[in-house]
Structure formats: C-alpha cells, structure tokens
Scaffold this motif. Structure first.
Motif, PDB file in Angstrom:
ATOM      1  N   ARG A 191       6.026   4.628  27.076  1.00  0.00           N
ATOM      2  CA  ARG A 191       6.880   3.769  26.252  1.00  0.00           C
ATOM      3  C   ARG A 191       6.101   2.505  25.949  1.00  0.00           C
ATOM      4  NH1 ARG A 191      12.105   5.464  26.200  1.00  0.00           N
ATOM      5  NH2 ARG A 191      12.747   3.520  25.220  1.00  0.00           N
ATOM      6  N   ILE A 192       6.462   1.868  24.874  1.00  0.00           N
ATOM      7  CA  ILE A 192       5.703   0.706  24.460  1.00  0.00           C
ATOM      8  C   ILE A 192       6.647  -0.313  23.830  1.00  0.00           C
ATOM      9  CG2 ILE A 192       5.170   1.543  22.141  1.00  0.00           C
ATOM     10  CD1 ILE A 192       2.329   0.528  22.731  1.00  0.00           C
ATOM     11  N   GLY A 193       6.287  -1.586  23.943  1.00  0.00           N
ATOM     12  CA  GLY A 193       7.142  -2.622  23.370  1.00  0.00           C
ATOM     13  C   GLY A 193       6.336  -3.635  22.586  1.00  0.00           C
ATOM     14  N   VAL A 194       6.983  -4.220  21.591  1.00  0.00           N
ATOM     15  CA  VAL A 194       6.342  -5.230  20.775  1.00  0.00           C
ATOM     16  C   VAL A 194       7.340  -6.363  20.547  1.00  0.00           C
ATOM     17  CG1 VAL A 194       5.721  -5.684  18.377  1.00  0.00           C
ATOM     18  CG2 VAL A 194       4.624  -3.826  19.570  1.00  0.00           C
ATOM     19  N   CYS A 195       6.872  -7.600  20.693  1.00  0.00           N
ATOM     20  CA  CYS A 195       7.698  -8.757  20.315  1.00  0.00           C
ATOM     21  C   CYS A 195       7.039  -9.399  19.108  1.00  0.00           C
ATOM     22  CB  CYS A 195       7.742  -9.796  21.432  1.00  0.00           C
ATOM     23  SG  CYS A 195       8.604  -9.256  22.886  1.00  0.00           S
ATOM     24  N   PHE A 196       7.742  -9.429  18.022  1.00  0.00           N
ATOM     25  CA  PHE A 196       7.217 -10.027  16.793  1.00  0.00           C
ATOM     26  C   PHE A 196       7.836 -11.421  16.668  1.00  0.00           C
ATOM     27  CE2 PHE A 196       6.192  -8.745  12.136  1.00  0.00           C
ATOM     28  CZ  PHE A 196       5.511  -9.924  11.963  1.00  0.00           C
ATOM     29  N   ILE A 197       6.981 -12.446  16.749  1.00  0.00           N
ATOM     30  CA  ILE A 197       7.471 -13.826  16.835  1.00  0.00           C
ATOM     31  C   ILE A 197       7.176 -14.593  15.547  1.00  0.00           C
ATOM     32  CG2 ILE A 197       7.284 -15.982  18.146  1.00  0.00           C
ATOM     33  CD1 ILE A 197       6.079 -14.356  20.414  1.00  0.00           C
ATOM     34  N   VAL A 216      -1.506 -11.278  23.530  1.00  0.00           N
ATOM     35  CA  VAL A 216      -0.812 -12.170  22.598  1.00  0.00           C
ATOM     36  C   VAL A 216      -1.738 -12.358  21.407  1.00  0.00           C
ATOM     37  CG1 VAL A 216       0.159 -14.464  22.234  1.00  0.00           C
ATOM     38  CG2 VAL A 216       0.280 -13.407  24.496  1.00  0.00           C
ATOM     39  N   ALA A 217      -1.278 -12.011  20.216  1.00  0.00           N
ATOM     40  CA  ALA A 217      -2.139 -12.115  19.038  1.00  0.00           C
ATOM     41  C   ALA A 217      -1.464 -12.971  17.980  1.00  0.00           C
ATOM     42  CB  ALA A 217      -2.427 -10.724  18.478  1.00  0.00           C
ATOM     43  N   ARG A 218      -2.307 -13.545  17.099  1.00  0.00           N
ATOM     44  CA  ARG A 218      -1.737 -14.266  15.958  1.00  0.00           C
ATOM     45  C   ARG A 218      -1.999 -13.421  14.717  1.00  0.00           C
ATOM     46  NH1 ARG A 218      -4.125 -19.192  12.743  1.00  0.00           N
ATOM     47  NH2 ARG A 218      -2.372 -19.676  11.385  1.00  0.00           N
ATOM     48  N   LEU A 219      -0.923 -13.124  14.009  1.00  0.00           N
ATOM     49  CA  LEU A 219      -1.078 -12.260  12.844  1.00  0.00           C
ATOM     50  C   LEU A 219      -1.404 -13.057  11.599  1.00  0.00           C
ATOM     51  CD1 LEU A 219       1.806  -9.704  13.349  1.00  0.00           C
ATOM     52  CD2 LEU A 219      -0.550  -9.603  14.109  1.00  0.00           C
ATOM     53  N   GLU A 272       3.049 -16.531  12.542  1.00  0.00           N
ATOM     54  CA  GLU A 272       3.480 -15.258  13.120  1.00  0.00           C
ATOM     55  C   GLU A 272       2.591 -14.861  14.299  1.00  0.00           C
ATOM     56  OE1 GLU A 272       5.175 -12.963   9.155  1.00  0.00           O
ATOM     57  OE2 GLU A 272       3.305 -12.349  10.089  1.00  0.00           O
ATOM     58  N   PHE A 273       3.233 -14.597  15.413  1.00  0.00           N
ATOM     59  CA  PHE A 273       2.518 -14.134  16.598  1.00  0.00           C
ATOM     60  C   PHE A 273       3.123 -12.814  17.023  1.00  0.00           C
ATOM     61  CE2 PHE A 273       2.297 -18.710  16.473  1.00  0.00           C
ATOM     62  CZ  PHE A 273       0.987 -19.003  16.834  1.00  0.00           C
ATOM     63  N   VAL A 274       2.377 -12.091  17.854  1.00  0.00           N
ATOM     64  CA  VAL A 274       2.928 -10.828  18.324  1.00  0.00           C
ATOM     65  C   VAL A 274       2.448 -10.576  19.751  1.00  0.00           C
ATOM     66  CG1 VAL A 274       1.057  -9.431  17.374  1.00  0.00           C
ATOM     67  CG2 VAL A 274       3.295  -8.437  17.650  1.00  0.00           C
ATOM     68  N   ILE A 275       3.338  -9.994  20.548  1.00  0.00           N
ATOM     69  CA  ILE A 275       2.973  -9.681  21.929  1.00  0.00           C
ATOM     70  C   ILE A 275       3.093  -8.175  22.118  1.00  0.00           C
ATOM     71  CG2 ILE A 275       3.491 -10.090  24.364  1.00  0.00           C
ATOM     72  CD1 ILE A 275       4.982 -12.623  23.491  1.00  0.00           C
ATOM     73  N   SER A 297      11.334 -23.939  17.638  1.00  0.00           N
ATOM     74  CA  SER A 297      11.916 -22.741  18.232  1.00  0.00           C
ATOM     75  C   SER A 297      11.338 -21.554  17.478  1.00  0.00           C
ATOM     76  CB  SER A 297      13.431 -22.771  18.104  1.00  0.00           C
ATOM     77  OG  SER A 297      13.796 -22.743  16.749  1.00  0.00           O
ATOM     78  N   ALA A 298      11.637 -20.371  18.003  1.00  0.00           N
ATOM     79  CA  ALA A 298      11.097 -19.170  17.364  1.00  0.00           C
ATOM     80  C   ALA A 298      12.175 -18.104  17.279  1.00  0.00           C
ATOM     81  CB  ALA A 298       9.916 -18.638  18.164  1.00  0.00           C
ATOM     82  N   SER A 299      11.946 -17.154  16.389  1.00  0.00           N
ATOM     83  CA  SER A 299      12.788 -15.958  16.332  1.00  0.00           C
ATOM     84  C   SER A 299      11.898 -14.792  16.710  1.00  0.00           C
ATOM     85  CB  SER A 299      13.316 -15.743  14.920  1.00  0.00           C
ATOM     86  OG  SER A 299      14.074 -16.858  14.525  1.00  0.00           O
ATOM     87  N   ILE A 300      12.485 -13.842  17.430  1.00  0.00           N
ATOM     88  CA  ILE A 300      11.673 -12.714  17.893  1.00  0.00           C
ATOM     89  C   ILE A 300      12.369 -11.397  17.572  1.00  0.00           C
ATOM     90  CG2 ILE A 300      10.608 -11.602  19.889  1.00  0.00           C
ATOM     91  CD1 ILE A 300      10.336 -14.234  21.223  1.00  0.00           C
TER      92      ILE A 300
END
Ligand code: C2E
Ligand code: CA
Length: 583
Positions: free
Chosen positions: A184-190, A227-230, A234-237, A273-276
């Motif tokens: 299983r895998i997860g992604v947080c798009f920030i 942790v990457a910056r797109l 926009e960041f993504v974990i 603040s951020a939305s994810i």
C-alpha cells in the motif's frame, strides 16, 4: 700487476673537461656545463680506480655507465663519444700505469657499456611503468571527476534549486519504484493557502524565503519520508509502505502543524496554513499519474472546504465530479447538435388568472442520460464559462418562440429568461439583446430578464448601467429568488428593476398554520415593492390555499405547480383556469 699512478702528470680535470666537451650536445642535459664537468670528474676518478684496482672490479664500470644514464647522458651518441674519449685519453691524461692496461681498458669499456645499457633498459622499463602508473592514476582521477560531476549533475536534475528538496522528477521516480515494491502506498499533496497574497503584498523574494522556511520545517518534521517540491507552493510527501489511511493522516497532520509554525522571514513574522489532499491505496493497479491526479482533486476538496485542513480521497465523489466534468465538456457539441430545448412555466396574474408571462427553463435531451434538468448542468456551465454560449442560445430561442405567442391583437405573454452572472457582466449584453429584439421582432416589453439577487448584489457599476439601458428600452428586469440573499428594498431603489420574484421558501411558509409571520413579512414586502413601483411574483406556489393567501395580501402574480408545470409553451397558452377553479 702493480698499481702506480703517475702523480705529476695525473689530471682528472683535463680529462673530465674533454669528456664533457665530447658528450655535450649529444642529448638534452638538465644541468650546467660546470655541473656536468664536476659529475664527469667524479666518474673519471672512479674510472681511474677501476683501471688500477686489484682484482679488476666489474661493478665500477657498471656504476659509471648507470650514472651516465641517470645524468641523462643517455643517447647512443653520448655513449659512443664516452667510449671513444675514455679509450683515447683516459690512460694518457691521467698518466695511469698498469701492466695489462690495454686489456683492463677493454674490460672497463665493456663494463661501462654494459652498465650503461642495463641502466638504460631499466630506465625505459621504469619510465614505461611510471607512464603506465601515471596513465592509471589519470584515468582514475578522470573517472572520479566524472562521477563527481555526474553526481552533481544528477543532484541538480533531481532537486529544486530554491529549497534543495527533491523535485518532481525524483519524486516521480521514487513513487514509481515504491509502487513496484510496496503493498500500500500513500501520498500527501500539499498546497499553501493564499500564498499568492504573500507574494503580491511582500514581494517574491519574501515569498521565496517563506517557501525555503516551509521546506525546512517539512523536512525536519517528516525527514523519514520523501518530501518534494513540485513547483510554486506545491509540496508532496511520499508515504511508502502504509498499513492504512491512518498512517497517512498522521503524516498530513504533522505536515499541517509544521507548515503553520510561525516563521520569521526577513523581519516579518509570517504564518501560513496549507491544504492537503491525501490518497492512500493498494499499490497494485495504480499508476503514478493516476495517484497524483487523485491527490490533486482531493487537494481541491480541502481548499474548497476552506483550507488549513486535509481531505481524503473518496472514489465515489471523484466519479461524480468526473461525470460532471465530462457533462460540461459535452455542452458545446450538444448545442451544435440541438440537444437543448426550452420548457415554459406560466406566471399567472393572481387577480384574474391571466397568463402574464412564461419563464423559459432549459432542458437537455441527452442521448444517453435522457432529459436533464438544469440543476445538473447549469452550475457546471457557470463554472466553466460555457454558460455564456448556452445562455445566448436560450435567450435567442426564447425570443424566437415568444414572438409566436401573440394573439390576433398582437398582444401576448412576455417571456422571462434567466441570466447567469457571467452573461450580465458581459460588455456585449445590450447589443446582444437589442439585436435579438430587432431580428425576432419581439417587442421589448415582452422580454423579461431574471437576474438573481446575488448576481445583482455582486455586480459592479457598468453592468447595472447596461441593465438600465435595457430597462429604458422597455425590457422588464426581474430579481429572481428574492429573499434568499441580503438584498434590501432600499438598495433596490437605485436599480432598474420592474419585478421581484419572491423565492419559493417564503411561499412554502404560507402553507403551515403557523405561517402568519411569513404572511405578514410578505405583505409588507409587497406593499414596499408597490411603493417602489415594482410588481411581485411569488415562486413555488403549489396549492390553492397559498395562491389565495398571496392574492389576499396583494401579490401580483404567481408561478408554481398549482398554475402549471414547466412544459411546451402551447400547453399554457389561452388557458387561465387555475385560480378560478379554487373559487
Ligand atoms: P428558478 O429560476 O428558480 O426556476 C424555477 C424552478 O422551480 C424550475 O426548476 C421549476 O421547475 C421549479 N418549480 C416550478 N414550480 C415549482 C413548484 O411549485 N414547486 C417546486 N418545488 N418547484 C417548482 P428547473 O426547471 O429545474 O430550474 C432550476 C433552475 O435552473 C432555475 O431555478 C434557474 O435558476 C436555472 N435555470 C433554468 N433555466 C435556465 C437558463 O436558461 N439559464 C440559466 N442561467 N439558468 C436557468
Ligand atoms: Ca428563475
């Protein structure tokens, strides 16, 4: 053999000078003439020892030969001249005396030549070896430099220059690899909330510093995950190997907390603040692109819910949105194929039951989904801007049909057309309507434009002026859904309005016995509207009782199932029984 040197005549210096003269110029010598002479003088003395030593010592000749090579007197010519000068002058110049001097001289020359040849060979081997070694070292160094520059290049290609976080390329690589190996895998798009405001108000430099600070905080809080910056804000974990959504929610909450820490940036204390958007699912059967698209739409759910929160992907909701999207994308082609048509619903005078006008309500005869009500596509068309084209068609079609409703005297009900906010704000509205009226021959007084209260309230000077021009032409302007927003009658005074359409919610209250308050509110609304020379139509009138009460409080007209459901225009023409039927 006795050894005796002629001491008086002995002059190694003379011989050494002659020797030096003989060899100089035979090869490049890295020394001065004086140094050469000193060297050769030393060798001369050793040769003298050799020729006289008892027993004859081979090693001295070898050493002299080797030293000549070491001193770079190493050409064939240099050796030839050396042999020659020793043979001709050594014994004579040094005044050497020995019994078998000729024999010794021959052996000496042979040993010098041998030592010389060996040394030369060794030197060649050494040189080859050192060349080989140098070549190896050079290659190793070159490879190391290449590896280093490759690593540097790879780092540049896979990292964001501003924050030094991994970039989209590296993230996508790692995501693809993780999909191959994890269950299983997860992604947080920030996405930061209102980051644009920071950029616009404090400048891009501060914006950049804030991004760097957010990147550091995210990395510190979530270092174990990628942790990457797109790009942009926009960041993504990447959460590799999750046991379920809880794992990823935990990461998202840590990320929200890290982002919202206040940061001191160039003297400004900034809090963002951020939305994810969270996606967590089995790795099998999903692709990086699909996963990221899902995370992106989920992010927008979090934004739409007000930001500063996470949202979790929901397949059903996503399917619905995709279907909605597909539906809106199909509108232009549906217009071209003539899949839209208008139903009409009468606006009936409460005094005498006459049909005063008819509201045009658009329908879509969808080839697969059947007849669609406007609620399922108008909102979308508004979001995408397609409403302008669709609305223009509705307006034209409504005017064209309404022209045919006139009786023998040329009189007939007006047609009431809903206008979306984009249509009202469009600069060409006046020309469009004027042109339509001219082309269809519909008198301006038989066209009513319905504009919602919220559209009216959000509309700037210019569109209001356009509405006034239309009102001056004789076109009726109605406020639709009145009572659902914050419009007040005092505000209405400044607007070119001819009619209020009171929202069905108000009318619904008339049904209950406790509806006396609603009735009183409606009654005063009606009398205020009349004072402003504005007529009132009640919407959503479903029962005879409601109709009767509305008539009693002086409401001018009504619309609703009690008077007629939306349908073809012909169905409502020349009929006015509804009110009279109730007595
Ligand atoms: P609206 O302007 O409030 O239109 C009245 C809606 O109430 C219509 O729904 C109508 O069928 C429904 N209705 C009529 N009488 C009754 C009643 O007695 N009880 C109840 N419960 N409902 C009643 P419809 O046709 O589904 O239209 C929905 C909305 O779509 C309209 O609400 C209007 O805002 C929008 N719309 C329809 N046609 C157009 C159009 O051509 N352009 C734009 N921009 N919007 C349109
Ligand atoms: Ca309406």
């Amino acid at each position: 053999m006795g050894k005796s040197a002629g001491s008086a005549r002995s002059c190694p210096g003379t011989f050494a000078r002659a020797w030096a003269k003989a060899v100089s110029g035979t090869s490049y010598l890295p020394m001065t003439q004086a140094q050469l002479e000193a060297l050769l003088q030393r060798l001369t003395e050793r040769l003298a020892v050799a020729i006289q030593s008892e027993p004859f010592d081979l090693r001295i000749g070898h050493q002299v030969g080797a030293e000549l090579v070491q001193a770079h007197i190493a050409s064939a010519e240099g050796l030839g001249r050396t042999i020659e000068v020793i043979q001709l002058r050594l014994v004579r110049d040094l005044g050497l005396v020995a019994d078998d001097v000729e024999d010794r001289m021959a052996r000496l020359l042979a040993t010098v030549a041998t030592g010389y040849a060996r040394a030369l060979r060794d030197r060649t081997l050494d040189e080859q070896e050192s060349i080989r070694r140098a070549a190896m070292m050079a290659r190793a160094q070159a490879e190391r430099a290449l590896r280093e520059s490759e690593a540097r290049f790879r780092h540049q290609a896979t990292h964001d220059p501003l924050t030094d976080l991994p970039n989209r390329t590296l993230f996508t690589e790692r995501l693809a690899a993780a999909l191959d190996t994890a269950d299983r895998i997860g992604v947080c798009f920030i996405d930061l909330d209102r980051f644009k405001v920071v950029n616009d108000s404090l400048g891009h430099q501060i914006g950049d510093l804030l991004l760097v600070s957010v990147a550091q905080r995210l990395r510190r809080a979530l270092g174990e995950h990628l942790v990457a910056r797109l790009g942009g804000d926009e960041f993504v974990i990447l959460v590799e190997r999750t046991a379920g959504t809880d794992d990823v929610v935990e990461v998202a909450e840590a990320a929200l907390a890290a982002v919202s820490e206040p940061a001191l940036v160039d003297g400004h204390e900034l809090t963002v603040s951020a939305s994810i958007g969270i996606v967590e699912r089995p790795a099998a059967g999903t692709s990086p692109m699909e996963l990221m698209r899902a995370a992106d739409s989920t992010l927008h759910w979090a934004k739409a819910a007000g930001g500063a929160r996470w949202s979790i992907f929901d397949a059903d909701r996503n399917r619905q949105e995709l279907a909605r999207y597909a539906l809106s994308a199909a509108i232009p082609a549906a217009l071209d194929r003539g899949e839209f048509y208008l139903d009409y619903q009468p606006l009936t005078a409460l005094r005498d039951g006459r049909v005063l006008g008819m509201e045009a309500l658009v329908r879509w005869r969808h080839p697969e989904l059947g007849v669609l009500r406007p609620d399922s596509f108008i909102g979308l068309a508004e979001e995408t801007g397609l409403i302008v084209r669709l609305g223009a068609w509705v307006l034209a079609e409504a005017c064209r049909e309404a022209r045919t409703w006139a009786d023998e005297s040329g009189d007939g009900p007006f047609v009431s057309v809903n206008l979306a906010v984009q249509q009202v704000r469009r600069p060409g509205l006046v020309d469009e309507v004027r042109d339509l009226l001219r082309r269809t021959g519909l008198p301006p007084g038989r066209l009513q434009l319905e504009i919602t209260e919220s559209t009216m309230m959000s509309t700037a000077e210019e569109p209001v002026r356009a509405l006034r021009v239309l009102a001056d032409l004789g076109v009726r302007i109605a406020i639709d859904d009145f009572g659902t927003g914050y419009c007040n009658l005092a505000y209405l005074r400044g607007l070119p309005v001819t009619e209020l359409k009171v929202a069905g919610e108000f009318v619904a209250g008339l049904r209950a016995p406790a509806g006396r308050t609603d009735e009183r509110i409606l009654a005063s609304l009606v009398s205020l509207a009349h004072a402003l020379k504005v007529t009132v139509t009640a919407e959503g009138v479903e029962t005879a009782e409601q109709a009767e009460r509305l008539r009693a409080i002086g409401c001018d007209a009504a619309q609703g199932w009690h008077f007629g459901r939306p349908g073809p225009a012909a169905q409502h023409l020349g009929r006015s029984p509804a009110l009279t039927a109730t007595g």
